[in-house]
Design a protein around this motif. Sequence first.
Motif, PDB file in Angstrom:
ATOM      1  N   ALA A  69     -36.072 -11.376  85.598  1.00  0.00           N
ATOM      2  CA  ALA A  69     -35.121 -10.814  86.564  1.00  0.00           C
ATOM      3  C   ALA A  69     -34.653  -9.432  86.084  1.00  0.00           C
ATOM      4  N   TYR A  70     -34.400  -9.350  84.797  1.00  0.00           N
ATOM      5  CA  TYR A  70     -33.916  -8.084  84.213  1.00  0.00           C
ATOM      6  C   TYR A  70     -35.006  -6.998  84.268  1.00  0.00           C
ATOM      7  N   THR A  71     -36.215  -7.351  83.816  1.00  0.00           N
ATOM      8  CA  THR A  71     -37.279  -6.330  83.774  1.00  0.00           C
ATOM      9  C   THR A  71     -37.684  -5.916  85.193  1.00  0.00           C
ATOM     10  N   LEU A  72     -37.546  -6.834  86.144  1.00  0.00           N
ATOM     11  CA  LEU A  72     -37.802  -6.483  87.548  1.00  0.00           C
ATOM     12  C   LEU A  72     -36.815  -5.405  88.004  1.00  0.00           C
ATOM     13  N   ALA A  73     -35.547  -5.587  87.663  1.00  0.00           N
ATOM     14  CA  ALA A  73     -34.526  -4.612  88.082  1.00  0.00           C
ATOM     15  C   ALA A  73     -34.815  -3.236  87.481  1.00  0.00           C
ATOM     16  N   VAL A  74     -35.234  -3.225  86.219  1.00  0.00           N
ATOM     17  CA  VAL A  74     -35.536  -1.940  85.562  1.00  0.00           C
ATOM     18  C   VAL A  74     -36.741  -1.276  86.234  1.00  0.00           C
ATOM     19  N   ALA A  75     -37.792  -2.058  86.479  1.00  0.00           N
ATOM     20  CA  ALA A  75     -39.020  -1.496  87.071  1.00  0.00           C
ATOM     21  C   ALA A  75     -38.764  -1.007  88.496  1.00  0.00           C
ATOM     22  N   ALA A  76     -37.999  -1.767  89.277  1.00  0.00           N
ATOM     23  CA  ALA A  76     -37.741  -1.377  90.670  1.00  0.00           C
ATOM     24  C   ALA A  76     -36.916  -0.102  90.725  1.00  0.00           C
ATOM     25  N   THR A  77     -35.968   0.024  89.805  1.00  0.00           N
ATOM     26  CA  THR A  77     -35.094   1.203  89.813  1.00  0.00           C
ATOM     27  C   THR A  77     -35.871   2.463  89.446  1.00  0.00           C
ATOM     28  N   ALA A  78     -36.857   2.308  88.575  1.00  0.00           N
ATOM     29  CA  ALA A  78     -37.617   3.490  88.125  1.00  0.00           C
ATOM     30  C   ALA A  78     -38.550   4.028  89.214  1.00  0.00           C
ATOM     31  N   ALA A  79     -38.817   3.211  90.242  1.00  0.00           N
ATOM     32  CA  ALA A  79     -39.785   3.621  91.267  1.00  0.00           C
ATOM     33  C   ALA A  79     -39.080   4.186  92.499  1.00  0.00           C
ATOM     34  N   SER A  80     -39.735   5.126  93.184  1.00  0.00           N
ATOM     35  CA  SER A  80     -39.206   5.592  94.475  1.00  0.00           C
ATOM     36  C   SER A  80     -39.568   4.527  95.522  1.00  0.00           C
ATOM     37  N   ASP A  81     -39.006   4.659  96.726  1.00  0.00           N
ATOM     38  CA  ASP A  81     -39.309   3.672  97.768  1.00  0.00           C
ATOM     39  C   ASP A  81     -40.810   3.552  98.013  1.00  0.00           C
ATOM     40  N   ASP A  82     -41.493   4.697  98.088  1.00  0.00           N
ATOM     41  CA  ASP A  82     -42.936   4.666  98.378  1.00  0.00           C
ATOM     42  C   ASP A  82     -43.716   3.965  97.270  1.00  0.00           C
ATOM     43  N   GLU A  83     -43.199   4.144  96.062  1.00  0.00           N
ATOM     44  CA  GLU A  83     -43.938   3.583  94.906  1.00  0.00           C
ATOM     45  C   GLU A  83     -43.618   2.107  94.660  1.00  0.00           C
ATOM     46  N   LEU A  84     -42.600   1.586  95.353  1.00  0.00           N
ATOM     47  CA  LEU A  84     -42.077   0.265  94.966  1.00  0.00           C
ATOM     48  C   LEU A  84     -43.126  -0.861  94.950  1.00  0.00           C
ATOM     49  N   PRO A  85     -43.944  -1.027  96.012  1.00  0.00           N
ATOM     50  CA  PRO A  85     -44.926  -2.125  95.946  1.00  0.00           C
ATOM     51  C   PRO A  85     -45.839  -2.024  94.719  1.00  0.00           C
ATOM     52  N   ALA A  86     -46.288  -0.810  94.416  1.00  0.00           N
ATOM     53  CA  ALA A  86     -47.170  -0.629  93.241  1.00  0.00           C
ATOM     54  C   ALA A  86     -46.394  -0.884  91.950  1.00  0.00           C
ATOM     55  N   ALA A  87     -45.114  -0.477  91.933  1.00  0.00           N
ATOM     56  CA  ALA A  87     -44.304  -0.681  90.726  1.00  0.00           C
ATOM     57  C   ALA A  87     -44.066  -2.174  90.482  1.00  0.00           C
TER      58      ALA A  87
END
Length: 379
Positions: free
Chosen positions: A304-322
Motif C-alpha cells: 500500500a505504501y510503495t503504491l502511494a509513492v509510485a503513483a505520486t511520482a507519475a503524471s496522470d498520463d504515466e499512471l497506468p505504466a507506473a
Amino acid sequence: MAETRRAEISGAGFAGLVAATALAQRGWQVRVHEKGETLRTEGAGIVLWGNSLQVLDDIGATHDIMSNSMTPPAYETRMDNVIQSQETLDGIRWRTMTRGHLFNSLLLAAREAGVEVKPGSRVVSATADGVLTTADGASTKADLIVGADGVGSAVRDSLGFEVRRERSRDGITRFLVPRRKAELSALEPDTEWDNVIDFWNLDPRVLRVLYTPANDEELYIALMAPAADAEGSRVPIDLDLWTSIFPQLAPVLQDAARIQGRYYGYQTTRVDSWTRGVAALVGDAAHAMCPALAQGAGCAMQNAYTLAVAATAASDDELPAALAGWERLERPYTDRCQDRSQEYADTRAMSQGNQFTGESVETALYEPTDPHRHEKASA
Ligand SMILES: Cc1cc2nc3c(=O)[nH]c(=O)nc-3n(C[C@H](O)[C@H](O)[C@H](O)COP(=O)(O)OP(=O)(O)OC[C@H]3O[C@@H](n4cnc5c(N)ncnc54)[C@H](O)[C@@H]3O)c2cc1C
C-alpha cells in the motif's frame, strides 16, 4: 498550480488505511469507502515485522503503536512441550499488539492526514479508467482507484482479474484473553511467559497453540487444527480436548472457551495482475496468504505504501505504466513470501523450531521506505 489528484479506496482495513494515509501525505485528496456500518476496531492480535514497522514509522503511526504493544524477549518453539528453540531474533525488528490497537493507530494517522473515511459505503464496481461505483448508485471519477477490500474484493472481481484460490488443510481460531501471568507461572514456574511460545503437538493429534503476549494486559492465542478434525476445529472450543493436550495453558484456554470464536481455514489467493489502467489491488484482495510467517498484513502495508509513492511520482498520463512498474518491482517479494507461507503451512515445518533464519526472514528485513532498495538488491 497543479490540480489536486483524487484517490478513491475500497476498504478500510490495514491496507486501505495505509494507502490512504501515504497518498494524503503526498497531496492527494483521498476517500476510503468501508462497507461496514461501523469501522472494524476489534479482532485478536497481530505480529508485525520490520517491513511494516518501517512503513508505520514513515506515516507517523509508530509513536501511538509503541504505547501499547511489545517486543517479547524471544520466539520459543515447543514440540510436546519440549523446547526446540528460543530465538531472540537479533537484528530483526518485530512487535506484537492487538488488532484494535493497530487499527486505531492507523485511523488516527489517516484522519490527521486529512483522509475522509466513509463507513456504510459498499463499493460494487470499479473501471480501469477510474470510475468507482457504490451500492447507493453514486459513481465517482478518480485519478487512482485502490482495491483494498480484502479476499472478496469487489474492485478486483468487477474488473475481471483472474483469481486462483488454494485452501490448505489447517486453520486457526483466534482469541484475545487476559494475560493471567501469575496463574500460568504457578503451573510452570520456569517458563518465560513474556515470550511468544509456539506450542506444537503433531502426534497423536495435530493441534497447536500460538501464545502471543500483545501487551501487559492482553494475550493473543491462536488455536490451530486441521479442517478435517471436527472436534479440534469446533467453536466454541472443546475445552476438555485442548486442556488435555496443553494443560499448562488451562487458565487462558478457559477464557477462550467462553468466547464464540470463528475458525478460519488457511487460504492463498493469487491474481493474474495487480493493476488495470488506473486501478490497483493491495492486501488480501491481491495476495491473501497463509499466516505461517505472519506477513499478510505486513505485505499489505508495504505494498500500500510503495503504491502511494509510485503513483505520486507519475503524471496522470504515466499512471497506468507506473502502476504496472510498481507491480513488476514489488510483487516478487510478496510472491516469494506467499509461496513460503504456503509451504510452511502445508509441511508444518515451523514445528521444528529455528524458524526465523535465511530466506524465511527476507520479508521481515525488506525496507519498503528505502528509495534505493531495488538498486541495493540487484547490486
Ligand atoms: C489466522 C490469521 C492470522 C494472521 N496473523 C497475521 C499476523 O500476525 N501478521 C500479519 O501481518 N498478518 C496476519 N494475518 C493476515 C492479515 O490479517 C491480513 O493479511 C490483513 O488483515 C489484510 O488486510 P487488508 O486490509 O488487505 O484486508 P481486510 O483486513 O480484509 O480489510 C478489507 C476491508 O475492506 C472492507 N470491504 C470489503 N468489501 C468491501 C466493499 N465492497 N466495499 C467497501 N469496503 C469493503 C472490509 O469490511 C474490510 O474492512 C493473519 C491472517 C489470519 C487468517
